[in-house]
Design a protein around this motif. Structure first.
Motif, PDB file in Angstrom:
ATOM      1  N   GLN A 129      23.692  35.960 -19.476  1.00  0.00           N
ATOM      2  CA  GLN A 129      22.752  37.062 -19.655  1.00  0.00           C
ATOM      3  C   GLN A 129      23.447  38.413 -19.615  1.00  0.00           C
ATOM      4  O   GLN A 129      23.044  39.349 -20.282  1.00  0.00           O
ATOM      5  CB  GLN A 129      21.714  37.045 -18.541  1.00  0.00           C
ATOM      6  N   ILE A 130      24.494  38.494 -18.809  1.00  0.00           N
ATOM      7  CA  ILE A 130      25.213  39.755 -18.664  1.00  0.00           C
ATOM      8  C   ILE A 130      26.170  39.949 -19.840  1.00  0.00           C
ATOM      9  O   ILE A 130      26.437  41.061 -20.261  1.00  0.00           O
ATOM     10  CB  ILE A 130      25.975  39.784 -17.307  1.00  0.00           C
ATOM     11  N   GLY A 131      26.641  38.822 -20.371  1.00  0.00           N
ATOM     12  CA  GLY A 131      27.575  38.919 -21.491  1.00  0.00           C
ATOM     13  C   GLY A 131      29.003  39.129 -21.030  1.00  0.00           C
ATOM     14  O   GLY A 131      29.844  39.625 -21.773  1.00  0.00           O
ATOM     15  N   ALA A 132      29.280  38.781 -19.795  1.00  0.00           N
ATOM     16  CA  ALA A 132      30.629  38.878 -19.248  1.00  0.00           C
ATOM     17  C   ALA A 132      30.722  37.951 -18.047  1.00  0.00           C
ATOM     18  O   ALA A 132      29.747  37.803 -17.310  1.00  0.00           O
ATOM     19  CB  ALA A 132      30.945  40.303 -18.822  1.00  0.00           C
ATOM     20  N   GLU A 133      31.872  37.328 -17.896  1.00  0.00           N
ATOM     21  CA  GLU A 133      32.056  36.499 -16.709  1.00  0.00           C
ATOM     22  C   GLU A 133      33.319  36.922 -15.982  1.00  0.00           C
ATOM     23  O   GLU A 133      34.379  37.074 -16.594  1.00  0.00           O
ATOM     24  CB  GLU A 133      32.135  35.010 -17.088  1.00  0.00           C
TER      25      GLU A 133
END
Ligand SMILES: [Zn+2]
Length: 230
Positions: A142-146
């Motif tokens: 959902q954030i588009g980054a891990e």
């Protein structure tokens, strides 16, 4: 009016006679800003933001002066928090590990009471790490980054931080907070991978993942301090 900035809640008092903005850390550690009536919210927020480090320093000083919280005695019946709930301690004579949470009770080996705090901190750290790793993974799409690294450590006054190289850190004490609030910290730090500063874009991204993030943040500002420490 009340202003919330990260984990700080600031009471705002407007005055028609006032020409300058002044921030006070009250005796009880609460924060008050006195400002001229009609000042723009953004200007006010920027003022508090610039003072954030100073505020934390002042709060730390006050805390050092304040009567210390009654230290845990590590006696049967004493409550210890974990993910927002309080679990009673039970001293046991035999156990395969010094400390464990079992059947709704923390069980501490009686012979280890003298090192009770160390065992609790170690237990919190050991449980916080996989918990935050799971939450970081869960919200990453959902954030588009891990985050490429998740660490749990002692971060002093901060609940979490975002490293320069794509990693995120969490204070072990964050695992004492209710899960929904710890979640907010997990999301907050990971959103920093997309937006380093607390810009409007940053908050929009947080809100997209946690539409009720403001409530969680306010809860933390109001109650967080009562949840830390062993
Ligand atoms: Zn932040």
């Amino acid at each position: 009016m009340r202003l919330t900035l990260d984990d700080l809640a600031v009471e705002v008092r407007f005055s028609t006679r006032r020409k300058t903005v002044e921030l006070t850390v009250e005796r009880d550690g609460s924060l008050t800003v006195r400002a001229p009536l009609g000042i723009e919210a953004e200007v006010l927020e920027g003022f508090v933001r610039d003072k954030q480090l100073w505020i934390y320093t002042k709060l730390a000083e006050k805390n050092a002066l304040r009567q210390p919280e009654p230290a845990k005695a590590f006696v049967t019946g004493e409550g210890f928090k974990y993910l927002g709930r309080s679990y009673r301690l039970l001293l046991v004579d035999e156990e395969d590990v010094p400390l464990k949470l079992e059947a709704g009770r923390f069980k501490l080996l009686r012979s280890e009471v003298g090192r009770g705090r160390d065992h609790f901190v170690a237990w919190y750290k050991a449980h916080a790490l996989p918990w935050f790793r799971r939450r970081v993974k869960l919200y990453a799409p959902q954030i588009g980054a891990e985050a490429n690294r998740v660490e749990v450590r002692d971060l002093g006054y901060r609940w979490g931080s975002c490293g320069q190289t794509g990693g995120v850190n969490f204070n072990w004490q964050t695992i004492l907070l209710p899960a929904g609030v710890a979640d907010y910290v997990a999301v907050h730090e990971q959103v920093h991978l997309r937006a380093p500063n607390h810009s409007p874009e940053f908050w929009t991204r947080v809100e997209r993942v946690l539409p009720d993030y403001k409530q969680r943040k306010e809860w933390m500002a109001a109650n967080g301090a009562g949840f830390v420490g062993v």
